[in-house]
Scaffold this motif. Sequence first.
Motif, PDB file in Angstrom:
ATOM      1  N   GLY A   1     -16.427  -2.358  -7.221  1.00 14.33           N
ATOM      2  CA  GLY A   1     -15.237  -1.554  -7.415  1.00 14.33           C
ATOM      3  C   GLY A   1     -15.037  -1.156  -8.860  1.00 14.33           C
ATOM      4  O   GLY A   1     -15.992  -0.827  -9.579  1.00 14.33           O
TER       5      GLY A   1
ATOM      6  N   ARG B   1      -7.221  -1.051  -1.846  1.00 14.55           N
ATOM      7  CA  ARG B   1      -8.015  -2.168  -2.371  1.00 14.55           C
ATOM      8  C   ARG B   1      -7.256  -3.002  -3.397  1.00 14.55           C
ATOM      9  O   ARG B   1      -7.389  -4.221  -3.441  1.00 14.55           O
ATOM     10  N   TYR B   2      -6.486  -2.326  -4.241  1.00 19.84           N
ATOM     11  CA  TYR B   2      -5.869  -3.037  -5.361  1.00 19.84           C
ATOM     12  C   TYR B   2      -4.342  -2.983  -5.342  1.00 19.84           C
ATOM     13  O   TYR B   2      -3.705  -3.414  -6.303  1.00 19.84           O
TER      14      TYR B   2
ATOM     15  N   ARG C   1       0.838  -1.198   0.000  1.00 23.19           N
ATOM     16  CA  ARG C   1       0.000   0.000   0.000  1.00 23.19           C
ATOM     17  C   ARG C   1       0.871   1.246   0.000  1.00 23.19           C
ATOM     18  O   ARG C   1       2.080   1.189   0.207  1.00 23.19           O
TER      19      ARG C   1
ATOM     20  N   GLN D   1     -14.221  -3.125 -11.209  1.00 21.99           N
ATOM     21  CA  GLN D   1     -14.529  -4.217 -12.121  1.00 21.99           C
ATOM     22  C   GLN D   1     -15.731  -3.880 -12.992  1.00 21.99           C
ATOM     23  O   GLN D   1     -15.933  -4.491 -14.039  1.00 21.99           O
TER      24      GLN D   1
ATOM     25  N   THR E   1     -15.928   2.565 -13.333  1.00 21.29           N
ATOM     26  CA  THR E   1     -14.697   3.135 -13.870  1.00 21.29           C
ATOM     27  C   THR E   1     -14.969   4.442 -14.598  1.00 21.29           C
ATOM     28  O   THR E   1     -14.231   5.432 -14.439  1.00 21.29           O
TER      29      THR E   1
ATOM     30  N   PHE F   1      -7.041   3.739  -3.778  1.00 22.11           N
ATOM     31  CA  PHE F   1      -6.915   2.689  -4.799  1.00 22.11           C
ATOM     32  C   PHE F   1      -5.980   1.588  -4.316  1.00 22.11           C
ATOM     33  O   PHE F   1      -6.276   0.398  -4.464  1.00 22.11           O
TER      34      PHE F   1
ATOM     35  N   ALA G   1      -4.347 -11.146   0.745  1.00 21.23           N
ATOM     36  CA  ALA G   1      -3.922  -9.784   0.405  1.00 21.23           C
ATOM     37  C   ALA G   1      -2.636  -9.425   1.110  1.00 21.23           C
ATOM     38  O   ALA G   1      -2.414  -9.842   2.213  1.00 21.23           O
TER      39      ALA G   1
ATOM     40  N   ARG H   1      -0.941  -3.630   3.969  1.00 20.35           N
ATOM     41  CA  ARG H   1      -2.278  -3.368   3.437  1.00 20.35           C
ATOM     42  C   ARG H   1      -3.307  -4.125   4.263  1.00 20.35           C
ATOM     43  O   ARG H   1      -3.246  -5.347   4.387  1.00 20.35           O
TER      44      ARG H   1
ATOM     45  N   PRO I   1      -9.475  -5.738   2.801  1.00 19.89           N
ATOM     46  CA  PRO I   1     -10.310  -4.812   2.040  1.00 19.89           C
ATOM     47  C   PRO I   1     -11.624  -4.509   2.748  1.00 19.89           C
ATOM     48  O   PRO I   1     -12.232  -5.378   3.369  1.00 19.89           O
TER      49      PRO I   1
ATOM     50  N   GLN J   1      -0.346  -3.169  -5.217  1.00 16.62           N
ATOM     51  CA  GLN J   1       0.765  -4.107  -5.356  1.00 16.62           C
ATOM     52  C   GLN J   1       2.038  -3.263  -5.423  1.00 16.62           C
ATOM     53  O   GLN J   1       2.046  -2.166  -5.983  1.00 16.62           O
TER      54      GLN J   1
END
Length: 453
Positions: free
Chosen positions: A172, A216-217, A51, A174, A179, A213, A453, A115, A118, A219
Motif C-alpha cells: 500500500g 483501507r486506511y 469509511r 507504506q 506513494t 483510501f 478494523a 468498513r 481490507p 478513520q
Amino acid sequence: MTFTAACLLVVIVARLWFSTDDSAVNLSSQVLSVVSFVHGMTLFVILGRDRITMPGYFMASSAAIVGISGLLVIPDPYFMEGAHPEVYLNTALFVSVLTQIGIGALCLRLDSTGRPSPVILPPRTVRWSQVAGILMLMIAAVLGERLEPVLDGVGFSAILLICVATLLSPKGLQSIWNTALVLGALVAYPTLIISGTGRLRAIALILAFAYVFFLRYGQRWLKTVGVILAPILLAALGAWRKEYEVSLSGDYGNDTGLSSMFVAIGNFGSLIRDSELGRLPTLGASLLSPVRSALPDDLVPHWIPDAIGYELAALTDPELYGTGFSTVASIYGDLWWNFGALGLILGVPLLGFMLDRIDAWTIRGYRAAAQGSRGLLYFVFFAALLGGVGDIVWAGFHTWIVRMYARIAALLLLWVVSFYSPIQVFPTFVSFREPKSRAPSSDLNPRISNPSA
C-alpha cells in the motif's frame, strides 16, 4: 433522528420568519444555507462510520452546492432573472434543504455497512494494472486533443486504475515508491489531461481515490479533517479557475472563481419563477437526454429533448441559447424541471435508494477485486461512478451519466486487453515481498481480514 428533526425545525422556522417579515428574506436565506452546510457535512462524517459512502459524498456535495453557494449568492444575486430575485432564491434554498434533509434521513436509516475487511491484491494484478494504466495515460498525454472527446475519460480511468491498484497492493502506501506513483498519477490529471475547465472532473477523481483510501486506511477523525479542509480545496479550485479565465480573456466572472458552482442554486430560483409564470414540467422527458448524447445526430429521435442545461439557457442566458452554451440548476432544479414540486418529493426515495445501492455494489466490487485484473476493473468502474456524485448534485443526472461514457469505454478496452496480456512478461515496477507469516491458504484467497478494523 434528533439531529434531523432539529435541522427540519430550524428550516421551517426560517421560512416562516421570512413569510411574516419580507425584510428578513436575506437572513432567512442565510439560515437555510448554514443548515444545509452543517447538515450535509455532519452526515458525511456520520454515514459509514470509518469509511466514506456515496450518500455521505452526496450530503457533502449538497452542503457545497446549496449551502456554501447560497451564502455566496445572497449578497448579490445579479445573474437571476426578474424582479425580487432574493425571494425566489429563498424558495430555492428552502425546498432544496428540505429535500436534502429528507434524503439524509432515509440514508441514515439505510446505513448499515461499516468498513469491510481490507482487500489485498495479488502482486501480478497490481503489476498488470500499473503497467496498463501507465501505458494508457502515456497514450492519452501524447495524443492530447487529438483524442477528444474521450481524452478526459481515458486519462481519468487510467489514473484511477493506477491509484486503486497501488492502494490495494500488499505494501500500500507504506512504500515510498507506491506513494510517489500515486501522487504522480494524480498530478498528471490536471497537468496532462485537463486544464482550467475540469474542476468537477478533478473532484470526481479525488473523491473516487479518497473512497478507496478510506476502505483501507479510513478513520472517522480523518473524515472530520476532510470537512475542515473542504473550504481550502474549494478556494484553491476557484483560484485555478480564475487564473484560467484571466489567461483566456484577461477577465474573470467572479472574485472567488466559483461562479459556475454557485450559479446552480440561483438558476433554480429563476426556474421556480418561470414555473409561476406558466412553464410546465417535462414529465421526465429530459431524463432521456443522455441517450441523445450517445447517438449520432441522424439517429436521435425528435421526441428526445436536449439536456436540461441547454434548455435552461433560454431562461437564464437567452442571448446564448442555441449556441451550444449550457448552464446548471442543481439536482433539485433537475427534479423540479421534470416533475415540479412533486419531483422533489419523488427524489427523496429515488436518490436515497440509488445512492445506497451504488455504494453497496461498490463494496461488492471491492471484495471482488482480489479475484484478478477483471475484478479490479469492475471495482474501478463503480469507484468512478461513485466519484461523480458531485456532477449529480451540481448539474443533475445528464452530466453524471454522459461523463461516464468515455470512462466506461476506456475500462472496457482494458477489460478486453486483459484477456490477451500475459501478466508474467510485465516488469515489476514495485517490489512486493510476501509476509513470512502468511498462511499457505492465502494464495487461494488473497483477501486479508483485520478483526480490529
